[in-house]
Scaffold this active site. Structure first.
Site, PDB file in Angstrom:
ATOM      1  N   HIS A 127       0.838  -1.211   0.000  1.00 47.79           N
ATOM      2  CA  HIS A 127       0.000   0.000   0.000  1.00 47.79           C
ATOM      3  C   HIS A 127       0.869   1.255   0.000  1.00 47.79           C
ATOM      4  O   HIS A 127       2.049   1.210   0.338  1.00 47.79           O
ATOM      5  CB  HIS A 127      -0.903   0.015   1.239  1.00 47.79           C
ATOM      6  CG  HIS A 127      -0.142   0.188   2.519  1.00 47.79           C
ATOM      7  ND1 HIS A 127       0.555  -0.846   3.104  1.00 47.79           N
ATOM      8  CD2 HIS A 127       0.062   1.271   3.299  1.00 47.79           C
ATOM      9  CE1 HIS A 127       1.141  -0.402   4.196  1.00 47.79           C
ATOM     10  NE2 HIS A 127       0.871   0.884   4.349  1.00 47.79           N
ATOM     11  N   ASP A 129       0.502   5.024   2.010  1.00 49.24           N
ATOM     12  CA  ASP A 129      -0.228   5.438   3.204  1.00 49.24           C
ATOM     13  C   ASP A 129      -1.447   6.280   2.827  1.00 49.24           C
ATOM     14  O   ASP A 129      -1.350   7.197   2.015  1.00 49.24           O
ATOM     15  CB  ASP A 129       0.699   6.201   4.154  1.00 49.24           C
ATOM     16  CG  ASP A 129       1.705   5.261   4.819  1.00 49.24           C
ATOM     17  OD1 ASP A 129       1.395   4.060   4.960  1.00 49.24           O
ATOM     18  OD2 ASP A 129       2.804   5.729   5.198  1.00 49.24           O
ATOM     19  N   HIS A 278       4.564   0.197  -0.088  1.00 48.64           N
ATOM     20  CA  HIS A 278       5.392  -0.534   0.867  1.00 48.64           C
ATOM     21  C   HIS A 278       4.601  -1.650   1.522  1.00 48.64           C
ATOM     22  O   HIS A 278       3.362  -1.690   1.454  1.00 48.64           O
ATOM     23  CB  HIS A 278       6.002   0.412   1.911  1.00 48.64           C
ATOM     24  CG  HIS A 278       4.989   1.206   2.687  1.00 48.64           C
ATOM     25  ND1 HIS A 278       4.410   2.349   2.183  1.00 48.64           N
ATOM     26  CD2 HIS A 278       4.458   1.031   3.912  1.00 48.64           C
ATOM     27  CE1 HIS A 278       3.566   2.847   3.071  1.00 48.64           C
ATOM     28  NE2 HIS A 278       3.562   2.058   4.136  1.00 48.64           N
ATOM     29  N   ARG A 295       5.422   7.837  13.434  1.00 48.25           N
ATOM     30  CA  ARG A 295       5.263   8.254  12.038  1.00 48.25           C
ATOM     31  C   ARG A 295       4.787   9.692  11.945  1.00 48.25           C
ATOM     32  O   ARG A 295       3.871  10.090  12.661  1.00 48.25           O
ATOM     33  CB  ARG A 295       4.242   7.318  11.396  1.00 48.25           C
ATOM     34  CG  ARG A 295       3.771   7.714  10.033  1.00 48.25           C
ATOM     35  CD  ARG A 295       2.982   6.589   9.408  1.00 48.25           C
ATOM     36  NE  ARG A 295       1.558   6.683   9.700  1.00 48.25           N
ATOM     37  CZ  ARG A 295       0.605   6.027   9.034  1.00 48.25           C
ATOM     38  NH1 ARG A 295       0.942   5.188   8.073  1.00 48.25           N
ATOM     39  NH2 ARG A 295      -0.651   6.169   9.354  1.00 48.25           N
TER      40      ARG A 295
HETATM   41 FE   LIG Z   1       2.065   2.139   5.660  1.00 49.42          FE
END
Ligand SMILES: [Fe+2]
Length: 322
Positions: A127, A129, A278, A295
């Site tokens: 995917h 993000d 990723h 993140r």
């Molecule tokens: Fe991710």
């Protein structure tokens, strides 16, 4: 100087950009991300992200404030309205994930079961993000605090070379197409009550994105597919869409277009979320070691296709509103 044939780019004092795979990924050394960065160093990092799609730093000593300050040199951090329970209230730009606590707690499932329901085929886990949004983040900066002694690697793939690697008639064919991206595609529900299905129904997010997007900074054509969100290619029959998507996803995740990163405490990965997909690790939850990651994402543009047409929101998403 070009980095294409060089093993290392030493064009800025102290900083070195060392490619680690043939098509994607570079390790950057000689820079302290917690120190005040010169504009020239910021420019060198930005150029390396655009060229290598994901860059890695090791041994960094960023805290939350330093992580956000670093991100701000490259764009506007996303502030999520909702974050997982491991996130700290004091830094709304930081999203923290702690494996085994995250989805197990929220949806009455162990993380492994959720993964199996979500990633029941090889390609499903890949995917970008927040790819179902109409304006997915431009970049993600992920920092490792605690990592397992083995297992837990992340893998990225370069969607610009995946596009370039298609034959020219297929490139021409996909250039004009669009696809629906939707949160929760392919999830296999539990029999009976499944709290995650309820969550998906209550929080639908879907957009129509070009199947090939033009990168807003590099002008590269990006094969904009992933296994996690793409539901259906528009205007094709269900069967045609399924067959073509499988072919494109296989292309997008060919091992030669990927790089795999072994995390250590203090590692930072910074990727272009517009030009990569990723795969989060699926090999560590059963081991029982903690894995705590932080993140920060940078806000991104609405994708634009080869024909110049932007993506369109379908449901649960509008540009700039998180
Ligand atoms: Fe991710």
């Amino acid at each position: 100087m070009t980095t294409d044939r060089a093993t290392a780019d030493r064009s800025h004092e102290g900083i070195e950009v060392k490619p680690v795979a043939g098509h994607i990924g570079a390790e950057i050394t000689g820079v302290d991300l917690a120190g005040g960065l010169d504009d020239a160093v910021v420019a060198a990092i930005r150029a390396a992200v655009l060229r290598w799609k994901v860059v890695f730093f090791r041994g960094q000593r960023l805290d939350h404030a330093g992580h956000i300050a670093f991100a701000r040199r490259f764009g506007e951090p996303v502030v999520l309205r909702k974050r997982g329970g491991a996130s700290t209230p004091d830094f709304p730009e930081i999203e923290t994930t702690a494996d085994r606590l995250e989805l197990g707690g929220r949806f009455g499932m162990e993380h492994d079961e959720w993964l199996q329901r979500r990633r029941h085929t090889l390609l499903r886990g890949w995917h970008c993000d927040h790819g179902a949004r109409v304006d997915p983040p431009a970049a993600t900066i992920l920092r490792a605090e605690t990592v397992p002694p083995y297992g837990g690697d992340t893998t990225w793939s370069n969607l610009a070379v995946a596009y370039a690697g298609l034959s020219s008639p297929v490139r021409e064919f996909v250039d004009g197409l669009r696809a629906e991206h939707r949160l929760g595609v392919g999830y296999q529900p539990r029999p009976g009550e499944d709290a995650y299905v309820r969550h998906l129904l209550d929080h639908q997010v879907a957009s129509l994105h070009p199947l090939v997007r033009v990168h807003p900074e590099t002008a590269e054509r990006i094969l904009y597919v992933n296994g996690y969100y793409v539901e259906q290619i528009a205007d094709l029959s269900r069967a045609e869409s399924a067959a073509i998507l499988e072919m494109l996803l296989e292309q997008a995740t060919r091992p030669e277009y990927t790089v795999r990163f072994r995390w250590e405490p203090g590692s930072v990965a910074f990727w272009d979320n517009r030009a990569t997909i990723h795969l989060a690790p699926g090999d560590n939850a059963h081991l029982g070691f903690p894995r705590t990651m932080h993140r920060v994402m940078l806000t991104g543009d609405v994708p634009v296709g080869v024909d110049g047409k932007p993506s369109e929101p379908i449901t649960g998403t509008e540009p700039g509103r998180w």
